[in-house]
Motif scaffolding. Sequence first.
Motif, PDB file in Angstrom:
ATOM      1  N   LEU A   1      30.353  42.724  32.271  1.00  0.00           N
ATOM      2  CA  LEU A   1      31.137  42.348  33.443  1.00  0.00           C
ATOM      3  C   LEU A   1      30.391  41.354  34.318  1.00  0.00           C
ATOM      4  N   VAL A   2      31.133  40.332  34.741  1.00  0.00           N
ATOM      5  CA  VAL A   2      30.591  39.329  35.666  1.00  0.00           C
ATOM      6  C   VAL A   2      31.543  39.263  36.863  1.00  0.00           C
ATOM      7  N   PRO A   3      31.228  39.982  37.943  1.00  0.00           N
ATOM      8  CA  PRO A   3      32.107  39.936  39.116  1.00  0.00           C
ATOM      9  C   PRO A   3      31.934  38.623  39.875  1.00  0.00           C
ATOM     10  N   VAL A   4      33.054  38.040  40.305  1.00  0.00           N
ATOM     11  CA  VAL A   4      33.000  36.801  41.086  1.00  0.00           C
ATOM     12  C   VAL A   4      33.849  36.972  42.345  1.00  0.00           C
ATOM     13  N   ALA A   5      33.510  36.220  43.370  1.00  0.00           N
ATOM     14  CA  ALA A   5      34.238  36.279  44.636  1.00  0.00           C
ATOM     15  C   ALA A   5      35.522  35.471  44.536  1.00  0.00           C
ATOM     16  N   TYR A   6      36.504  35.850  45.337  1.00  0.00           N
ATOM     17  CA  TYR A   6      37.725  35.054  45.441  1.00  0.00           C
ATOM     18  C   TYR A   6      37.397  33.672  46.005  1.00  0.00           C
TER      19      TYR A   6
END
Length: 478
Positions: free
Chosen positions: A130-135
Motif C-alpha cells: 500500500l502507498v497512501p497518497v494525499a488528495y
Amino acid sequence: MLSLISHGGLEGVTGSCHELGYAPGKSLLVDCGLFQGADFSSHGAESANANKLAIDFDIRRVQALLVTHAHIDHIGRIPYLLMAGFNGPIICTEPTARLLPLMLEDAVRLGVTQDRRLIDLLMARIKSLLVPVAYGVWHRLDAEVKIKFKRAGHILGSAYIEVDLAKALPYQPNETTLVLGDEPVDSERHQGLVKRIVFSGDLGAPYSPILPNPKAPYACDLLVLESTYGNRLHAGRRDRTRALKAVVEHCVRDRGVVLIPAFSLGRTQALLYEFEQIIHQHGGDWEDIEILVDSPMANEVTRIYRDLKPLWDAEAQRKLAKGRHPLAFEQLTTIDDNQTHQQVVDYLKRTARPTIVIAASGMCTGGRIVAYLKALLGDARTDVVFSGYQSPGTNGWAIQRYGNKQRYPNGYVELDGARYPIKAQVHSMSGYSAHADQKDLLNFVKRMRHKPKFVQLVHGDEDAKRVLGGLIMSLRTE
C-alpha cells in the motif's frame, strides 16, 4: 498508442477493473473488484475464463494498481492479483489505505479461508504494497505518467483519479466509446490524441451525509465514467428523509421491526447520520426507538469514520462543534459477538418490539441480515428498507422484486436453499444511494471547463448506459 481494456465493470455494475496501457510494456490497473449477483454469472461475456475470481489477463505490464475506494466490487480480486504474481504498489488515498485491509480481510475470511495464519500473511503482504497518497497532490509513477486523487464523495476515502501523460498519445475508441469531438477520430489530428485521463470510480451524490460534494475536474481528454444510475433520478434529501421517517413511524404503530440491509462501508454511516438528525429534530417517540447495528465490520468502519472527522463536510463539523455525535448517539446499540446476535434475532422474532436493525450485507447475499430476514420476512409488521442498488440475481434484488404485493401476492425468496414467504412491507429508497444519479453524472461532464473528447461508460447496466450516453452526446450541440 494509448489503450484502455476493461477486465470487468464494462458490461455490468460490479467487478470494476480497467487497464490503461500508456507506454510499450507498461500499463496501470484501476481497481480490481469482485463480481456480484448477475455480473458474476454472466462474466463470461467479458472473459472466456470460467473462473470469475481468477486474473485472466497478463499482469507483466502492470506497473501499479490504483484504487478508487474500498468497496469489494472495486477491491475484491486484489488477493487473486497478488497470487497471479503482481508485486507493484497499490496506490490509494490515506483513508482507503486504512479501510482496504479491513474490508479484504473480512471478504477473505468469509469467502476463501478461515485459516488465521494464511489470512495474516496475506494482509501483511497487502499492507506492504500500500502507498497512501494525499488528495489533490500529483504523484509521479515514472517518466511517462503522474496521477492525482480527487474527492469523489462516495464513501470515506473515495476518489476519482486524474492520469496525466508526459506526452499526448493517439487513442482509438472502441464501438461503445462516446465521441464528443467533431474531427475524425482516425485523422492523426488533435482529436485522436489523449494526454489527460480521468477515472471516475464511483461518484457520490451531492448533499449526501458526512462527505463533501465531488467537484468536476477542470479538463480531460478521455473520461471513464460510472453509470450506475444513468437512467434514474434520486429523491431529494428532504423527500428521502420524510420517506424514511414515515417507514419508522409505521413500524412504531404496528409494533414491528425495520430491517435495513446496508453495506458496512459508507451506507451504514450515512444512515446513522440521518437517524441522529431525525431524532434530534423530532424527539418524542423516536427517543424510545432502539437502533441496532449488527455487524462487526460496520462497527469497526464507523470507528474509523469517527477517527477521521477532519475529512467530514462542513455540516457534520458544525454538529460536532455543538456537541452532537452523529455516529455515536444515545439510541444506538452495536452488536459484535455472534451469541448476542442470535439472542437479538430470537428476541425480535418473539416480541416484534419496534426496533431498527442495520446489518450487512447490503444486497442480502450473506452476513447477519440473512438471519433477520429468515426470522422476520414472514411477519406483516416487518418493514424491509433497501437504501441502495440491488444487483440482479442477489437476494436483495429478489426480495425487492417479489415483495411487490400487487404483482406477486404470494411472493417468496430462497435463502440458503429454503423458501421464505415475503409478508413484510418492502420499500426502496434510492435517495440514500451513495452513487450519483443521472443529473449528477451529467453535471460531472458539463461542469468541466474543457469537455472530454471521449467518454467510456462503465459500471452500469445497458439501459443506464444507453440513456446516459444519449444525454452526454447531446452536449455536443450545447
